[in-house]
Scaffold this motif. Structure first.
Motif, mmCIF file in Angstrom:
data_model
loop_
_atom_site.group_PDB
_atom_site.id
_atom_site.type_symbol
_atom_site.label_atom_id
_atom_site.label_comp_id
_atom_site.label_asym_id
_atom_site.label_seq_id
_atom_site.Cartn_x
_atom_site.Cartn_y
_atom_site.Cartn_z
ATOM 1 N N TRP A 1 -25.521 -69.710 57.828
ATOM 2 C CA TRP A 1 -25.913 -68.471 57.457
ATOM 3 C C TRP A 1 -25.745 -68.819 55.763
ATOM 4 N N TYR A 2 -25.177 -69.860 55.469
ATOM 5 C CA TYR A 2 -24.790 -70.252 54.082
ATOM 6 C C TYR A 2 -26.253 -70.776 53.561
ATOM 7 N N VAL B 1 -23.324 -60.049 55.965
ATOM 8 C CA VAL B 1 -23.196 -61.091 57.167
ATOM 9 C C VAL B 1 -21.281 -60.655 56.894
ATOM 10 N N LEU B 2 -21.463 -59.921 58.291
ATOM 11 C CA LEU B 2 -20.185 -59.360 58.521
ATOM 12 C C LEU B 2 -19.782 -59.702 59.296
ATOM 13 N N PHE C 1 -25.753 -59.020 60.525
ATOM 14 C CA PHE C 1 -26.716 -59.329 58.915
ATOM 15 C C PHE C 1 -27.374 -58.071 59.196
ATOM 16 N N ILE C 2 -27.004 -57.758 57.844
ATOM 17 C CA ILE C 2 -28.222 -56.280 56.992
ATOM 18 C C ILE C 2 -28.441 -56.612 56.245
ATOM 19 N N CYS C 3 -29.851 -56.781 55.854
ATOM 20 C CA CYS C 3 -30.070 -56.456 54.713
ATOM 21 C C CYS C 3 -31.235 -55.498 54.089
ATOM 22 N N ILE D 1 -33.295 -52.244 64.249
ATOM 23 C CA ILE D 1 -31.655 -52.501 64.818
ATOM 24 C C ILE D 1 -32.633 -54.098 65.520
ATOM 25 N N GLU D 2 -32.247 -55.237 65.024
ATOM 26 C CA GLU D 2 -32.825 -56.036 66.292
ATOM 27 C C GLU D 2 -31.530 -57.058 65.921
ATOM 28 N N GLY D 3 -32.097 -57.602 67.593
ATOM 29 C CA GLY D 3 -30.235 -57.987 68.410
ATOM 30 C C GLY D 3 -31.277 -59.803 68.625
#
Ligand SMILES: [Zn+2]
Length: 323
Positions: free
Chosen positions: A53-54, A64-65, A84-86, A148-150
């Protein structure tokens, strides 16, 4: 970009403290060791994915939680490895750190892994777990209408992903970057402003349920006291004039008390009194115990003698400033 740092699961900290102190020939020793191995491998796998993620190069704001625990209306919990939320979409990620040949049967919903020696065993179906999370997140995010994706991500490079249905993408951690890029292509239009996005993330974080330890075992099953790290935690250290000294190898330390007190917090209680401290750590003098407790400025209630001290979270980190 914004990250919430992944914390070691409480259960894993508990097992670490327990295995250090568990008495010889405990009937459940091998069960605890197995649990520890599983959780420790899971955590290592999650950390491997976190590194990716970084490295995401992305001009947009995103969050990113990690390890978010939410409860649904039926009070059942949803533990999300990563969310992940954008502004364009959100992605629910389930991380699996297992090796071997992995098969997902789309009809029976059975997931199996075949080890190199040919043994076959089942493991929880990550696809149905993701679908369950997505259904729930749809409900709590209905005012924000973000798609929402998975995805199921395998963090162990030696996992071989074989048959799987196409309902939820399944891939190795190395595919994360390009998967995120493809989701931006799939959802090119921003749905939320940065302000709405931040508000939504705050809403999710406010609903997060801090971890609770449900397991406690009888304290006669583990060694008490400040234990000597040089003696592999087998021998007790004694307190004299502000310093802990091993009764066998003579090793001395002040800071070791933080680790031992954290063990107490995990295994026995989050609160401690003067007499409980003396009993568990083998300190005779009430005044010495009092000085020791006051040194760390722990919050508490009650007067000096009967004061109940509350041990803060991240205890070893917290205590560092006072040594
Ligand atoms: Zn020692």
């Amino acid at each position: 970009m914004n990250f919430v740092i992944r914390k070691k699961p409480l259960k894993l900290l508990w097992l670490e403290a327990l295995l250090k102190r568990l008495r010889e020939r405990d009937p459940e020793a091998s069960y605890f060791i197995e649990q520890f191995r599983r959780l420790d491998a899971g955590f290592a796998g999650e950390q491997r994915v976190d590194k990716e993620w970084y490295e995401i190069i992305c001009p947009n704001t995103f969050f990113v939680l990690h390890n978010i625990v939410l409860a649904n209306a039926a009070k059942h919990s949803h533990q999300l490895d990563t969310l992940f939320i954008c502004n364009h979409f959100m992605l629910v990620v389930e991380i699996k750190n297992i090796s071997g040949k992995l098969d997902f049967d789309g009809i029976t919903y059975q997931c199996t892994r075949t080890k190199p020696d040919g043994t076959v065993e089942g493991f929880p179906n990550a696809i149905t777990q993701i679908q369950r999370h997505i259904r729930f997140i749809k409900i709590i995010s209905k005012n924000y209408s973000l798609p929402i994706e998975g995805a199921v991500i395998f963090s162990n490079p030696s996992a071989i992903i074989e048959n799987h249905p196409n309902t939820v993408p399944i891939f190795h951690v190395s595919g994360l970057q390009s998967h995120i890029q493809s989701l931006y292509k799939k959802h090119p239009k921003p749905i939320l402003t940065d302000e709405q996005l931040t508000r939504f993330v705050q809403l999710i974080r406010a609903q997060h349920q801090p971890q609770e330890l449900l397991t406690r075992i009888d304290s006669s099953r583990f060694r008490h006291g400040v234990l000597c790290p040089k003696c592999k935690y087998k021998n007790q250290m004694f307190y004299y004039r502000g310093i802990w000294k091993c009764s066998v190898c003579q090793h001395t330390s002040k800071e070791i008390f933080a680790e031992a007190l954290q063990d107490y917090q995990l295994l026995v209680n989050r609160n401690i009194t003067n007499s409980q401290l003396r009993k568990f750590f083998g300190i005779e003098s009430s005044d010495a115990a009092n000085r020791l407790l006051r040194k760390f400025n722990f919050p508490g209630i009650g007067t000096t003698k009967n004061r109940v001290y509350h041990l803060p979270e991240n205890l070893t980190e917290y205590m560092k400033q006072f040594f």
